[in-house]
Design a protein around this motif. Structure first.
Motif, PDB file in Angstrom:
ATOM      1  N   GLU A   1       1.177  -1.306  -0.157  1.00 44.71           N
ATOM      2  CA  GLU A   1      -0.069   0.279   0.219  1.00 44.71           C
ATOM      3  C   GLU A   1       0.867   1.083  -0.017  1.00 44.71           C
ATOM      4  O   GLU A   1       1.959   1.519   0.130  1.00 44.71           O
ATOM      5  N   GLN A   2       0.971   1.950  -0.528  1.00 43.94           N
ATOM      6  CA  GLN A   2       1.184   3.303  -0.733  1.00 43.94           C
ATOM      7  C   GLN A   2       0.880   4.540  -0.559  1.00 43.94           C
ATOM      8  O   GLN A   2      -0.588   5.318  -0.606  1.00 43.94           O
TER       9      GLN A   2
ATOM     10  N   GLY B   1       3.490   9.580  -0.424  1.00 40.50           N
ATOM     11  CA  GLY B   1       4.472   7.902  -0.762  1.00 40.50           C
ATOM     12  C   GLY B   1       4.936   7.320  -0.147  1.00 40.50           C
ATOM     13  O   GLY B   1       6.181   6.299  -1.005  1.00 40.50           O
ATOM     14  N   ARG B   2       5.512   7.243   1.014  1.00 45.20           N
ATOM     15  CA  ARG B   2       5.459   5.684   1.802  1.00 45.20           C
ATOM     16  C   ARG B   2       4.849   4.653   1.461  1.00 45.20           C
ATOM     17  O   ARG B   2       3.678   4.864   1.336  1.00 45.20           O
ATOM     18  N   VAL B   3       5.488   3.200   1.691  1.00 46.20           N
ATOM     19  CA  VAL B   3       5.268   1.774   0.457  1.00 46.20           C
ATOM     20  C   VAL B   3       5.056   1.593   2.290  1.00 46.20           C
ATOM     21  O   VAL B   3       6.574   1.681   2.874  1.00 46.20           O
ATOM     22  N   THR B   4       3.997   0.257   2.308  1.00 43.49           N
ATOM     23  CA  THR B   4       3.688  -0.370   3.747  1.00 43.49           C
ATOM     24  C   THR B   4       3.714  -1.577   2.762  1.00 43.49           C
ATOM     25  O   THR B   4       2.499  -1.291   1.899  1.00 43.49           O
ATOM     26  N   LEU B   5       3.977  -2.570   3.633  1.00 44.91           N
ATOM     27  CA  LEU B   5       4.336  -4.321   3.192  1.00 44.91           C
ATOM     28  C   LEU B   5       2.709  -4.438   3.868  1.00 44.91           C
ATOM     29  O   LEU B   5       1.950  -4.145   4.899  1.00 44.91           O
ATOM     30  N   THR B   6       1.477  -5.378   2.144  1.00 42.65           N
ATOM     31  CA  THR B   6       0.577  -5.933   3.399  1.00 42.65           C
ATOM     32  C   THR B   6       1.023  -6.991   4.087  1.00 42.65           C
ATOM     33  O   THR B   6       2.284  -7.502   4.272  1.00 42.65           O
ATOM     34  N   ALA B   7       0.304  -7.228   4.868  1.00 40.37           N
ATOM     35  CA  ALA B   7      -0.090  -9.215   5.918  1.00 40.37           C
ATOM     36  C   ALA B   7       0.452  -9.984   4.641  1.00 40.37           C
ATOM     37  O   ALA B   7       1.275 -10.819   5.156  1.00 40.37           O
TER      38      ALA B   7
END
Length: 138
Positions: A64-65, A69-75
């Motif tokens: 997810e972004q 602009g920060r990116v995070t991993l989904t589960a």
């Protein structure tokens, strides 16, 4: 999630797995969200390449972004990335320890191999390492 629990081996392309792994490794060092510029620096690619890859990873439900602009991993992305990183570490360790391959070469070749070996082969390699008294953490 184990290698054999994945629905299909290598659901992402090699490049997709590389980007996912890079996001995962950076997030382990710097926290949950990652800047795309950090991914570009780690992989030695342009920010435009990262943005294209992020679009693909978003469509696959792996990241997810935020609007900043920060990116995070989904589960799901975190589970997949952890498997790729675990495969990388296991392969690198095997190449260095059991075959005597130089560290830099082992790291580069582990990166190539992690994308093509089947889940069964990876489970067997990790089982072999564990029988040698070496645990590869999840």
């Amino acid at each position: 999630m184990s290698f054999t629990e994945r629905q299909d081996d290598h659901a992402l392309s090699r490049a997709g797995e590389d980007y996912l792994e890079a996001i995962y490794r950076i997030s382990l060092q710097e926290g949950a969200s990652v800047r795309s510029v950090d991914v570009a620096e780690q992989l030695g690619v342009s920010k435009a390449s990262v943005n294209k890859a992020l679009s693909t990873l978003k469509e696959a439900g792996m990241v997810e972004q935020s609007r900043y602009g920060r990116v995070t991993l989904t589960a799901e992305g975190e589970r997949y990335a952890a498997l790729v990183w675990r495969a990388h570490r296991a392969l690198r360790l095997f190449l260095e320890r059991d075959l005597g391959v130089a560290s830099e070469t082992a790291d580069a070749e582990a990166c190539l191999m992690e994308h093509v070996l089947s889940a069964d082969t990876m489970e067997r390699l990790i089982g072999y390492l564990e029988r040698q008294g070496i645990a590869i953490p999840e």
